[in-house]
Design an enzyme around this catalytic site. Structure first.
Site, PDB file in Angstrom:
ATOM      1  N   PRO A  75       9.664   3.704   2.967  1.00 36.50           N
ATOM      2  CA  PRO A  75       9.275   2.424   2.358  1.00 36.50           C
ATOM      3  C   PRO A  75       8.609   2.602   1.003  1.00 36.50           C
ATOM      4  CG  PRO A  75       8.772   2.383   4.675  1.00 36.50           C
ATOM      5  CD  PRO A  75       9.233   3.787   4.374  1.00 36.50           C
ATOM      6  N   CYS A  76       9.056   1.775   0.048  1.00 41.05           N
ATOM      7  CA  CYS A  76       8.640   2.003  -1.336  1.00 41.05           C
ATOM      8  C   CYS A  76       7.869   0.845  -1.946  1.00 41.05           C
ATOM      9  CB  CYS A  76       9.867   2.282  -2.199  1.00 41.05           C
ATOM     10  SG  CYS A  76      11.067   0.935  -2.220  1.00 41.05           S
ATOM     11  N   GLN A  77       7.766  -0.289  -1.258  1.00 38.66           N
ATOM     12  CA  GLN A  77       7.138  -1.453  -1.894  1.00 38.66           C
ATOM     13  C   GLN A  77       5.724  -1.155  -2.378  1.00 38.66           C
ATOM     14  OE1 GLN A  77       8.651  -1.378   1.061  1.00 38.66           O
ATOM     15  NE2 GLN A  77       9.598  -3.319   1.602  1.00 38.66           N
TER      16      GLN A  77
END
Length: 322
Positions: A75-77
């Site tokens: 996950p990169c948010q």
């Protein structure tokens, strides 16, 4: 040394999987918690003999099948320029520690991890150093590089950082690893193939962008209709115009328009899949069974197939003489 298979963590809809399958590696399982993404994944791939291990935070590694390569677009948010940049303060940003645990306990030959470019500079580089240290202590020599999808066979300006890890038990200097060579960009027109003309409601939204303080007086809708082949990106309050390239697809992006034959069209989920390197025969599988809105979101979260294929082949070449 020959690698033959991989495990697909944070699998999404399988951009990483397809990339590695194109590099002649075989999937032995996958892990994702998004119900809708998993439904799409199962339509795209034959998972009959595979298990979705679900939430990787809860995975017991003794239950996993043996694999040579671990791949994950974690996950990169929380690290994104467009996100809140919360980093490790957000639960999603802590997924990397669970991946490091899995790597330490399973000790595969190698791994590929992917994240947003913003991870490299997040918290003045401290976040990157923590991640590199975790991966190193898990038993891997690690290198990383920001690659742009448009240089690997799709006309999308997607920049992502890729981490390559090689098990320390393998006696070969990772500095000798050769990153894949760039290739010529294909024509954008081969990807904008759907028939989704904007409706009156969407034109009203576009007019709003043209009248806001940032864009007021620059263009009319008629002006835009004359920009044959151009991509129109209603990003934040700003209208951006691109030629022969598409801006980075994001999970929440629905503002990409383009001009064809004097008409304005809205980018569809089907076209987004093509821009992420999914061939038409794959995109055709889900065009009528997954809503356009969900396909746009899922494609925006996916890895670019072409980049992963190139990296998979580079790793195979690197390990060939071990």
């Amino acid at each position: 040394m020959k690698i033959e298979n991989f495990f697909d963590f944070c699998s999404g809809i399988g951009g990483g999987r397809l990339g590695l399958e194109n590099a002649e590696l075989k999937s032995v399982g996958y892990s994702d918690t998004s119900r809708l993404s998993v439904l799409t994944y199962k339509q795209l791939f034959n998972t009959e003999n595979e298990k979705n291990f679900g939430n990787l935070k809860r995975i017991k590694t003794e239950d996993l099948p043996k694999f040579d390569l671990l791949i994950a677009g974690f996950p990169c948010q929380t690290f994104s320029v467009m996100g809140r940049k919360a980093g490790f303060d957000d639960a999603r940003g802590q997924i990397i520690f669970h991946l490091a645990r899995i790597l330490k306990e399973t000790q595969p030959t190698c791994f590929i991890l992917e994240n947003v470019r913003g991870l490299v500079t997040h918290d003045k580089g401290k976040t990157l150093n923590i991640i590199l240290n975790e991966l190193n202590e898990s038993g891997f020599n690690v290198i990383y590089k920001v690659l742009t999808s448009i240089e690997y066979g799709v006309p999308q300006m997607r920049q992502r950082v890729y981490f390559i890890g090689i098990n320390k038990k393998i006696s070969k200097n990772i500095s000798l690893f050769e990153w894949p060579k760039t290739v010529e960009k294909p024509s954008l027109r081969n990807y904008l193939v759907d028939n989704n003309k904007v409706d009156n409601e969407r034109l009203k939204v576009l007019q709003y962008y043209l009248n806001n303080p940032t864009n007021n007086g620059k263009y009319t809708v008629s002006d835009l209709q004359k920009m044959e082949g151009k991509i129109l990106d209603t990003r934040m309050s700003d209208l951006r115009i691109y030629e022969e390239r598409c801006p980075t697809l994001r999970s929440q992006r629905d503002g990409v328009l383009y001009v064809r034959n004097g008409e304005i069209y809205q980018l569809t989920g089907y076209e987004a899949l093509l821009l992420q390197g999914f061939p038409k025969k794959y995109a055709d599988k889900v065009k009528k069974t997954v809503s356009d809105r969900h396909l746009l979101m899922q494609a925006g979260n996916a890895m670019t197939v072409n980049v992963i294929t190139a990296l998979g082949n580079s790793i195979k070449n690197f390990l060939k003489e071990v």
